[in-house]
Motif scaffolding. Structure first.
Motif, PDB file in Angstrom:
ATOM      1  N   ALA A   1       0.920  -1.252  -0.013  1.00 15.45           N
ATOM      2  CA  ALA A   1       0.007  -0.085   0.056  1.00 15.45           C
ATOM      3  C   ALA A   1       0.790   1.324  -0.030  1.00 15.45           C
ATOM      4  O   ALA A   1       2.142   1.096   0.251  1.00 15.45           O
ATOM      5  CB  ALA A   1      -0.999   0.033   1.418  1.00 15.45           C
ATOM      6  N   TRP A  31      -4.413   0.525  -1.587  1.00 17.15           N
ATOM      7  CA  TRP A  31      -4.148  -0.727  -1.525  1.00 17.15           C
ATOM      8  C   TRP A  31      -3.537  -1.212  -3.130  1.00 17.15           C
ATOM      9  O   TRP A  31      -4.313  -1.009  -3.718  1.00 17.15           O
ATOM     10  CB  TRP A  31      -4.984  -1.629  -1.042  1.00 17.15           C
ATOM     11  CG  TRP A  31      -4.916  -1.577   0.688  1.00 17.15           C
ATOM     12  CD1 TRP A  31      -5.640  -0.610   1.448  1.00 17.15           C
ATOM     13  CD2 TRP A  31      -4.590  -2.722   1.466  1.00 17.15           C
ATOM     14  NE1 TRP A  31      -5.402  -0.848   2.717  1.00 17.15           N
ATOM     15  CE2 TRP A  31      -4.597  -2.196   2.595  1.00 17.15           C
ATOM     16  CE3 TRP A  31      -3.920  -3.924   1.051  1.00 17.15           C
ATOM     17  CZ2 TRP A  31      -4.070  -2.839   3.646  1.00 17.15           C
ATOM     18  CZ3 TRP A  31      -3.138  -4.434   2.338  1.00 17.15           C
ATOM     19  CH2 TRP A  31      -3.397  -4.020   3.475  1.00 17.15           C
ATOM     20  N   ARG A  36      -6.506  -7.056  -0.050  1.00 17.07           N
ATOM     21  CA  ARG A  36      -6.666  -6.367   1.249  1.00 17.07           C
ATOM     22  C   ARG A  36      -7.262  -7.287   2.218  1.00 17.07           C
ATOM     23  O   ARG A  36      -8.564  -7.255   2.647  1.00 17.07           O
ATOM     24  CB  ARG A  36      -7.634  -5.069   1.188  1.00 17.07           C
ATOM     25  CG  ARG A  36      -7.556  -4.102   2.469  1.00 17.07           C
ATOM     26  CD  ARG A  36      -8.326  -2.860   1.828  1.00 17.07           C
ATOM     27  NE  ARG A  36      -8.282  -1.985   2.932  1.00 17.07           N
ATOM     28  CZ  ARG A  36      -8.551  -0.682   2.998  1.00 17.07           C
ATOM     29  NH1 ARG A  36      -9.049  -0.459   1.871  1.00 17.07           N
ATOM     30  NH2 ARG A  36      -8.548   0.282   3.889  1.00 17.07           N
ATOM     31  N   GLU A  86      -4.127  -6.288   6.450  1.00 19.12           N
ATOM     32  CA  GLU A  86      -4.316  -4.999   7.162  1.00 19.12           C
ATOM     33  C   GLU A  86      -4.104  -4.725   8.355  1.00 19.12           C
ATOM     34  O   GLU A  86      -3.488  -3.660   8.705  1.00 19.12           O
ATOM     35  CB  GLU A  86      -5.858  -4.833   6.844  1.00 19.12           C
ATOM     36  CG  GLU A  86      -6.391  -3.385   6.959  1.00 19.12           C
ATOM     37  CD  GLU A  86      -7.896  -2.966   6.778  1.00 19.12           C
ATOM     38  OE1 GLU A  86      -7.917  -2.108   5.904  1.00 19.12           O
ATOM     39  OE2 GLU A  86      -8.768  -3.680   7.044  1.00 19.12           O
ATOM     40  N   ARG A  87      -3.965  -5.806   9.231  1.00 15.21           N
ATOM     41  CA  ARG A  87      -3.444  -5.676  10.559  1.00 15.21           C
ATOM     42  C   ARG A  87      -1.897  -5.488  10.546  1.00 15.21           C
ATOM     43  O   ARG A  87      -1.454  -4.729  11.345  1.00 15.21           O
ATOM     44  CB  ARG A  87      -3.647  -7.237  11.208  1.00 15.21           C
ATOM     45  CG  ARG A  87      -3.057  -7.427  12.524  1.00 15.21           C
ATOM     46  CD  ARG A  87      -3.624  -6.303  13.584  1.00 15.21           C
ATOM     47  NE  ARG A  87      -2.854  -6.620  14.754  1.00 15.21           N
ATOM     48  CZ  ARG A  87      -3.401  -7.201  15.995  1.00 15.21           C
ATOM     49  NH1 ARG A  87      -4.504  -7.893  15.872  1.00 15.21           N
ATOM     50  NH2 ARG A  87      -2.767  -7.211  17.067  1.00 15.21           N
ATOM     51  N   LEU A 129      -0.212  -3.796   8.157  1.00  9.36           N
ATOM     52  CA  LEU A 129      -0.340  -2.253   7.914  1.00  9.36           C
ATOM     53  C   LEU A 129      -0.523  -1.363   8.888  1.00  9.36           C
ATOM     54  O   LEU A 129       0.193  -0.428   9.419  1.00  9.36           O
ATOM     55  CB  LEU A 129      -1.118  -1.908   6.540  1.00  9.36           C
ATOM     56  CG  LEU A 129      -1.237  -0.510   6.108  1.00  9.36           C
ATOM     57  CD1 LEU A 129       0.194  -0.190   5.724  1.00  9.36           C
ATOM     58  CD2 LEU A 129      -2.115  -0.453   5.070  1.00  9.36           C
ATOM     59  N   VAL A 172     -10.194   1.782   7.341  1.00 13.30           N
ATOM     60  CA  VAL A 172      -9.878   0.291   7.620  1.00 13.30           C
ATOM     61  C   VAL A 172     -10.997  -0.465   7.305  1.00 13.30           C
ATOM     62  O   VAL A 172     -12.251  -0.211   7.699  1.00 13.30           O
ATOM     63  CB  VAL A 172      -9.724   0.109   9.270  1.00 13.30           C
ATOM     64  CG1 VAL A 172      -9.296  -1.093   9.656  1.00 13.30           C
ATOM     65  CG2 VAL A 172      -8.501   1.069   9.757  1.00 13.30           C
ATOM     66  N   THR A 204     -11.566  -3.860   7.596  1.00 13.92           N
ATOM     67  CA  THR A 204     -11.838  -4.858   8.713  1.00 13.92           C
ATOM     68  C   THR A 204     -11.526  -4.160  10.179  1.00 13.92           C
ATOM     69  O   THR A 204     -10.171  -4.141  10.420  1.00 13.92           O
ATOM     70  CB  THR A 204     -11.077  -6.174   8.496  1.00 13.92           C
ATOM     71  OG1 THR A 204     -11.412  -6.822   7.143  1.00 13.92           O
ATOM     72  CG2 THR A 204     -11.579  -7.370   9.644  1.00 13.92           C
TER      73      THR A 204
END
Length: 355
Positions: free
Chosen positions: A53, A76, A80, A85-86, A88, A111, A113
């Motif tokens: 990203a 992104w 994703r 994502e966590r 990031l 975000v 999630t």
């Protein structure tokens, strides 16, 4: 930090990715022209070196709190997933914990999630749903896809003598200050929101002119309604607009938006986002939702904006103060006196930032 050449190389290598204008070097220049504090664009890669990203951040300082904000970002380039994502989120938190030039209470970004360390937010910063109009069909097919109310309103505006003018770029700031900002003031008072001052819009038109269009609806030489659209890599956005009471009675905004679609399509844009519509966190957008739904059934969900606290205890204390302030000033003052000072934590993350 990614410079313009590196960013453009990334964008060129990923033509399929929609990159919001707010996440580009041009928007960085706009923020700087406003006197704000952009922190540049950063790229994030996984442990194997693959691009995940990019994110453009702005340093925002307000009473009780400073924050770092990615407006309509990050962008992104990898899948994703919640796990990606966590990583990031952790990388961004660690990045700004270590940055000696800023001391934010939290980082705010979109975000998909919701998961730790994302929480809140103290206040919502971006819409969560929008209407997107597909501009690829022919003009006749595009018009046929509108609701009957929109088509009838366009014809009524034409019969009432409404004309739409594409304002030449060299006239933008003068026309806006003289004719259009008063319409924005009227719009804000009518619809219950606070607009920026005229300088903000004039700076936008001056700095981002390569990506903008300014259209105005007139009757007998009097400006009734206006809009500003943005364009970047074939994706357009209906960004700002204003209308008088008379414009609404004569359906000028319908004709104005139709003419904007035609111009955007002719310029090669394949879609136009109409920005926010009503959602759980934005019930106040109900009025504009009714208007925007006339042009498409395509509703796109936008990741919700959350906060990434850099110090959880201090973030919770500030959140409590702000909540109490909404309830009553005495409660807020008591909480403010009890607020703890900042505590620094350190935690490594498999994701890394590249400068």
């Amino acid at each position: 930090m990614v410079d313009r050449a590196a960013f453009e190389a990334i964008a060129a290598a990923h033509p399929e990715v929609v990159i919001p204008l707010e996440q580009t070097p041009d928007w960085v220049e706009f923020e700087r022209a406003l006197g704000r504090a952009p922190l540049g664009i950063w790229e994030y890669r996984d442990p194997s070196g693959e691009l995940v990203a990019t994110a453009s951040f702005i340093h925002v300082v307000r009473r009780l709190r400073a924050s770092v904000v990615a407006v309509n970002g990050p962008v992104w380039f990898a899948e994703r997933t919640p796990a990606a994502e966590r990583l990031l989120l952790e990388a961004v938190r660690e990045q700004f914990r270590k940055d000696p030039t800023v001391d934010p209470l939290y980082v705010r970004m979109q975000v998909a999630t919701r998961q730790a360390p994302a929480t809140g937010p103290i206040e919502h910063g971006w819409y969560e749903r929008e209407i997107v109009v597909d501009l690829r069909p022919t003009e006749a097919e595009l018009l046929k896809g509108f609701r009957p109310n929109a088509r009838n309103s366009i014809r009524r505006a034409q019969r009432d003598g409404i004309t739409v003018r594409h304002i030449p770029r060299e006239e933008w700031t003068a026309v806006f200050a003289r004719e259009l900002f008063p319409i924005m003031v009227e719009t804000a008072e009518r619809d219950g929101f606070q607009s920026f001052d005229s300088t903000y819009y004039e700076t936008l038109l001056r700095v981002l002119g390569d990506h903008l269009r300014l259209l105005v609806a007139y009757q007998d030489g009097v400006a009734l309604s206006w809009l500003i659209t943005t364009e970047y890599r074939g994706y357009a956005v209906y960004y700002f607009a204003g209308s008088t009471h008379a414009a609404r009675r004569m359906f000028a905004p319908y004709l104005l938006l139709w003419e904007a679609f035609r111009a955007l399509k002719a310029a090669g844009n394949t879609a136009c986002g109409l920005t926010g519509i009503e959602s759980e966190n934005y019930p106040s957008l109900a009025n504009v939702t009714t208007f925007k739904r006339n042009f498409s059934k395509n509703v796109v969900v936008v990741p919700t904006t959350y906060d990434i606290p850099l110090n959880s205890a201090r973030y919770a204390a500030v959140s409590a103060v702000l909540a109490a302030r909404r309830s009553g000033p005495s409660a807020a003052k008591g909480l403010a006196r009890r607020m703890a000072g900042p505590t620094r934590l350190r935690r490594s993350s498999p994701a890394t930032t590249k400068s």
